[in-house]
Design a protein around this motif. Structure first.
Motif, PDB file in Angstrom:
ATOM      1  N   UNK A   1      50.537  -3.568  52.198  1.00  0.00           N
ATOM      2  CA  UNK A   1      51.952  -3.538  52.150  1.00  0.00           C
ATOM      3  C   UNK A   1      53.132  -3.783  53.133  1.00  0.00           C
ATOM      4  N   UNK A   2      52.228  -2.647  53.996  1.00  0.00           N
ATOM      5  CA  UNK A   2      52.943  -2.295  55.395  1.00  0.00           C
ATOM      6  C   UNK A   2      52.974  -3.729  56.029  1.00  0.00           C
ATOM      7  N   UNK A   3      52.057  -4.883  55.784  1.00  0.00           N
ATOM      8  CA  UNK A   3      51.574  -5.774  57.236  1.00  0.00           C
ATOM      9  C   UNK A   3      52.594  -6.671  56.273  1.00  0.00           C
TER      10      UNK A   3
ATOM     11  N   UNK B   1      43.004   2.468  50.960  1.00  0.00           N
ATOM     12  CA  UNK B   1      43.619   2.185  52.319  1.00  0.00           C
ATOM     13  C   UNK B   1      43.971   0.295  52.422  1.00  0.00           C
ATOM     14  N   UNK B   2      43.408  -0.512  51.852  1.00  0.00           N
ATOM     15  CA  UNK B   2      43.712  -1.993  52.158  1.00  0.00           C
ATOM     16  C   UNK B   2      44.520  -2.723  51.164  1.00  0.00           C
TER      17      UNK B   2
ATOM     18  N   UNK C   1      46.645 -13.845  48.737  1.00  0.00           N
ATOM     19  CA  UNK C   1      45.735 -12.328  48.618  1.00  0.00           C
ATOM     20  C   UNK C   1      46.286 -11.680  47.393  1.00  0.00           C
ATOM     21  N   UNK C   2      48.080 -11.958  48.224  1.00  0.00           N
ATOM     22  CA  UNK C   2      48.892 -11.485  47.509  1.00  0.00           C
ATOM     23  C   UNK C   2      48.746 -12.128  45.736  1.00  0.00           C
ATOM     24  N   UNK C   3      49.086 -13.190  46.060  1.00  0.00           N
ATOM     25  CA  UNK C   3      49.033 -13.443  44.846  1.00  0.00           C
ATOM     26  C   UNK C   3      47.927 -13.239  43.645  1.00  0.00           C
TER      27      UNK C   3
END
Length: 129
Positions: A48-50, A42-43, A66-68
């Motif tokens: 990816x939606x955000x 879910x997270x 967070x993405x990196x």
């Protein structure tokens, strides 16, 4: 986007609460693994939606960090998987470490969501002054 953020936070809490209830009520010791992977999925989907919508109120620096971190964890996982082909069993160490590090990722992402929700609420209250 406000509804998406609220839905995201409520679903994270609901998955966690439901998973803990299922774990307590289940007879086996593996009842926590299913909610563990569901909230992780879910997270990641939420991230990816955000990332796709990219509104101005997002905590961009926190989301970038967070993405990196997630990207590096994925790259290290691929390298450990490829090391299996040359008889280096690093994948087991990686998976064991990921089992214990992933809850920290989940908490980090939830804090990012709370921070963004707070930003939305503060922007609404500014107009009331």
């Amino acid at each position: 986007m406000k509804l998406l953020k609220l839905t995201d936070l409520v679903m994270q809490v609901a998955i966690l609460a439901g998973g803990l209830a299922w774990y307590i009520l289940s007879d086996n010791g593996y009842g926590l693994f299913f909610p563990y992977f569901v909230i992780g999925g879910w997270q990641l989907a939420s991230f990816f939606i955000h990332l796709w919508f990219n509104p101005a109120w997002l905590c961009i620096s926190y989301r970038n960090a967070y993405g990196k971190t997630i990207l590096w964890a994925f790259i290290i996982g691929l390298l450990c998987y490829m090391a299996v082909f040359i008889n280096l069993p690093f994948i087991f160490i990686y998976l064991a470490a990921l089992l214990f590090i992933s809850p920290a990722f989940a908490i980090w992402y939830f804090i990012i969501g709370i921070t963004e929700w707070s930003t939305i609420r503060n922007k609404e209250l500014v107009h009331l002054k």
